[in-house]
Write a protein that holds these residues in place. Structure first.
Motif, PDB file in Angstrom:
ATOM      1  N   ILE A  15       0.852  -1.207   0.000  1.00  0.00           N
ATOM      2  CA  ILE A  15       0.000   0.000   0.000  1.00  0.00           C
ATOM      3  C   ILE A  15       0.887   1.256   0.000  1.00  0.00           C
ATOM      4  CG2 ILE A  15      -1.862   1.260   1.157  1.00  0.00           C
ATOM      5  CD1 ILE A  15      -2.764  -1.361   2.444  1.00  0.00           C
ATOM      6  N   TYR A  16       1.958   1.172   0.798  1.00  0.00           N
ATOM      7  CA  TYR A  16       2.871   2.315   0.873  1.00  0.00           C
ATOM      8  C   TYR A  16       3.473   2.611  -0.507  1.00  0.00           C
ATOM      9  CZ  TYR A  16       6.694   5.242   2.504  1.00  0.00           C
ATOM     10  OH  TYR A  16       7.573   6.282   2.684  1.00  0.00           O
ATOM     11  N   ALA A  17       3.845   1.536  -1.221  1.00  0.00           N
ATOM     12  CA  ALA A  17       4.436   1.712  -2.550  1.00  0.00           C
ATOM     13  C   ALA A  17       3.411   2.287  -3.533  1.00  0.00           C
ATOM     14  CB  ALA A  17       4.954   0.364  -3.073  1.00  0.00           C
TER      15      ALA A  17
ATOM     16  N   ARG B 103      -1.459   9.289  -5.693  1.00  0.00           N
ATOM     17  CA  ARG B 103      -1.468  10.758  -5.575  1.00  0.00           C
ATOM     18  C   ARG B 103      -1.339  11.399  -6.959  1.00  0.00           C
ATOM     19  NH1 ARG B 103       1.330  14.261  -0.982  1.00  0.00           N
ATOM     20  NH2 ARG B 103      -0.791  14.846  -0.514  1.00  0.00           N
ATOM     21  N   ARG B 104      -0.399  10.854  -7.756  1.00  0.00           N
ATOM     22  CA  ARG B 104      -0.152  11.438  -9.080  1.00  0.00           C
ATOM     23  C   ARG B 104      -1.361  11.281 -10.002  1.00  0.00           C
ATOM     24  NH1 ARG B 104       4.691   8.569 -11.002  1.00  0.00           N
ATOM     25  NH2 ARG B 104       5.475   8.806  -8.904  1.00  0.00           N
ATOM     26  N   SER B 105      -1.955  10.097  -9.968  1.00  0.00           N
ATOM     27  CA  SER B 105      -3.031   9.826 -10.944  1.00  0.00           C
ATOM     28  C   SER B 105      -4.396  10.320 -10.478  1.00  0.00           C
ATOM     29  CB  SER B 105      -3.123   8.316 -11.191  1.00  0.00           C
ATOM     30  OG  SER B 105      -3.540   7.679  -9.996  1.00  0.00           O
ATOM     31  N   GLY B 106      -4.543  10.504  -9.163  1.00  0.00           N
ATOM     32  CA  GLY B 106      -5.847  10.921  -8.643  1.00  0.00           C
ATOM     33  C   GLY B 106      -6.908   9.838  -8.827  1.00  0.00           C
TER      34      GLY B 106
ATOM     35  N   TYR C 293      -6.028   8.692  -1.908  1.00  0.00           N
ATOM     36  CA  TYR C 293      -4.712   8.726  -1.263  1.00  0.00           C
ATOM     37  C   TYR C 293      -4.870   8.702   0.268  1.00  0.00           C
ATOM     38  CZ  TYR C 293      -0.159  10.694   0.069  1.00  0.00           C
ATOM     39  OH  TYR C 293       1.061  10.916   0.649  1.00  0.00           O
ATOM     40  N   TYR C 294      -5.751   9.574   0.773  1.00  0.00           N
ATOM     41  CA  TYR C 294      -5.956   9.621   2.226  1.00  0.00           C
ATOM     42  C   TYR C 294      -6.729   8.393   2.711  1.00  0.00           C
ATOM     43  CZ  TYR C 294      -3.921  14.206   2.069  1.00  0.00           C
ATOM     44  OH  TYR C 294      -3.027  15.222   1.879  1.00  0.00           O
ATOM     45  N   CYS C 295      -7.563   7.868   1.825  1.00  0.00           N
ATOM     46  CA  CYS C 295      -8.284   6.643   2.170  1.00  0.00           C
ATOM     47  C   CYS C 295      -7.275   5.506   2.417  1.00  0.00           C
ATOM     48  CB  CYS C 295      -9.244   6.290   1.026  1.00  0.00           C
ATOM     49  SG  CYS C 295      -9.993   4.692   1.214  1.00  0.00           S
ATOM     50  N   LEU C 296      -6.237   5.451   1.559  1.00  0.00           N
ATOM     51  CA  LEU C 296      -5.223   4.400   1.743  1.00  0.00           C
ATOM     52  C   LEU C 296      -4.443   4.594   3.040  1.00  0.00           C
ATOM     53  CD1 LEU C 296      -3.715   3.653  -1.795  1.00  0.00           C
ATOM     54  CD2 LEU C 296      -5.527   2.490  -0.542  1.00  0.00           C
ATOM     55  N   ILE C 297      -4.189   5.842   3.363  1.00  0.00           N
ATOM     56  CA  ILE C 297      -3.485   6.100   4.630  1.00  0.00           C
ATOM     57  C   ILE C 297      -4.372   5.639   5.796  1.00  0.00           C
ATOM     58  CG2 ILE C 297      -2.593   7.916   6.157  1.00  0.00           C
ATOM     59  CD1 ILE C 297      -1.616   9.355   3.615  1.00  0.00           C
TER      60      ILE C 297
END
Ligand SMILES: CCCCCCCCCCCCC[C@@H](O)CC(=O)SCCNC(=O)CCNC(=O)[C@H](O)C(C)(C)COP(=O)(O)OP(=O)(O)OC[C@H]1O[C@@H](n2cnc3c(N)ncnc32)[C@H](O)[C@@H]1OP(=O)(O)O
Length: 298
Positions: free
Chosen positions: A231-233, A239-242, A259-263
């Motif tokens: 997930i970190y990778a 983030r770039r692709s949105g 992105y924040y959902c993954l965090i």
């Protein structure tokens, strides 16, 4: 080692009767002979249900362990012709965990690299990891005595890893962490489904029981490491692709950032993983050491 008391999904809170071995299909209380017609009919229904459930679970577990099932595949193709280098996308195999393990080993031996391994097994993995949702159903209808919530968390987190991370983000498919969780899941599931199968057949070799309730001590943390690193990778690509994100303004007036959902998903491992791990430690004490564990049914 005694695990710390957790505010848990399956905390030992409410006293429920200790788990007893499942009665063999066909075994009934001796008082049945003296019961009314209605009681006898009810007992017959229960017996049939239990036999059907046992038959289904045996089939399901064997299919998930050994997996000779090949869906939508040309049945004329021999095993030998399953040469990964010649296989087209459509021809990918759909066998289950044991054959997945063989496929991974063959791939590595033939290619000498893990690159491309995920793509070669992606269809198989997606199929049966998604199919594992059936297990939540098993708990919900009560044919296995396991927590719906714990099984749901376990199965859904895997499905999320497969569909919304690894399958969606091509750039991370060759990460070592992907191979790590794939190998760990495969070893775990071969052991787990073999355990269930032999247990149902009342011929459980001790080494399988031992493996089921010991290997997880190492495999669970390793699997979590593989999943979290994957997930970190994925974060920079997301983030770039949105991808899967919705920015304002839009017609729904809703904003969502994957992105924040993954965090948030990564952070959710902190409270959720210990629940699963300590559940397995309790199961281990119960099965290997015969301790009576009083669990809240969730
Ligand atoms: C949508 C957004 C998602 C957000 C994600 C949030 C993240 C959450 C964090 C999650 C971390 C997960 C990490 C994980 O994916 C990493 C790994 O898996 S690494 C590999 C190691 N893992 C394991 O060893 C766990 C494997 N999974 C399981 O064991 C189960 O899923 C679990 C629910 C955890 C435990 O299973 P269960 O409660 O069933 O325990 P038992 O196996 O001891 O079984 C209890 C009794 O039920 C009978 N049973 C169960 N299933 C069957 C079956 N299919 N057939 C027959 N019988 C079955 C079993 O025999 C026991 O019976 P009895 O009581 O009579 O002994």
């Amino acid at each position: 080692m005694t695990p710390p008391p957790l505010p848990s999904l399956a905390a030992p809170a409410v006293r429920s009767p200790p788990r007893l071995p499942h009665p063999a299909p066909g075994a009934m209380a001796s008082s049945e002979e003296d019961g009314t017609v209605e009681e006898k009919e009810n007992n017959n229904k229960k017996r049939t249900k239990s036999a059907v459930a046992t038959a289904w679970l045996t089939f399901y577990n064997i299919a998930m362990t050994a997996g000779t099932v090949r869906l939508w595949q040309d049945r004329k193709r021999s095993f030998e012709s399953l040469d990964l280098s010649r296989r087209t996308k459509r021809e990918n195999q759909r066998e289950l965990w044991l054959v997945l393990a063989i496929s991974m080993m063959r791939f590595y031996v033939q290619r000498g690299t893990h690159k491309g391994l995920y793509r070669s097994i992606a269809r198989t993995l997606k199929f049966f990891q998604t199919f594992a949702l059936v297990e939540v159903g098993h708990c919900a209808i009560g044919i296995v005595r396991t927590s719906v919530i714990l099984t749901g968390v376990q199965v859904c987190s895997r499905i999320f890893m497969v569909w919304f991370i690894t399958n969606s983000i091509r750039q991370i498919q060759n990460e070592e962490s992907v191979i790590l969780f794939l190998v760990v899941w495969t070893v775990t599931e071969i052991t787990r489904y073999s355990y269930y199968t032999f247990n149902l057949l009342h011929h459980l070799p001790y080494f399988i029981k031992w493996a089921r309730y010991n290997l997880f001590i190492v495999l669970y943390p390793l699997g979590v490491v593989g999943e979290l690193f994957t997930i970190y990778a994925a974060l920079p690509f997301v983030r770039r692709s949105g991808m899967y994100s919705m920015r304002l303004p839009n017609k729904y007036n809703v904003s969502f950032d994957y992105y924040y959902c993954l965090i948030a998903v990564m952070l959710s491992y902190i409270p959720l993983f210990p629940q699963l791990f300590f559940h397995m430690l309790r199961q281990r004490r119960r099965v290997l050491h015969g301790e009576v564990i009083v669990e809240k049914d969730v």
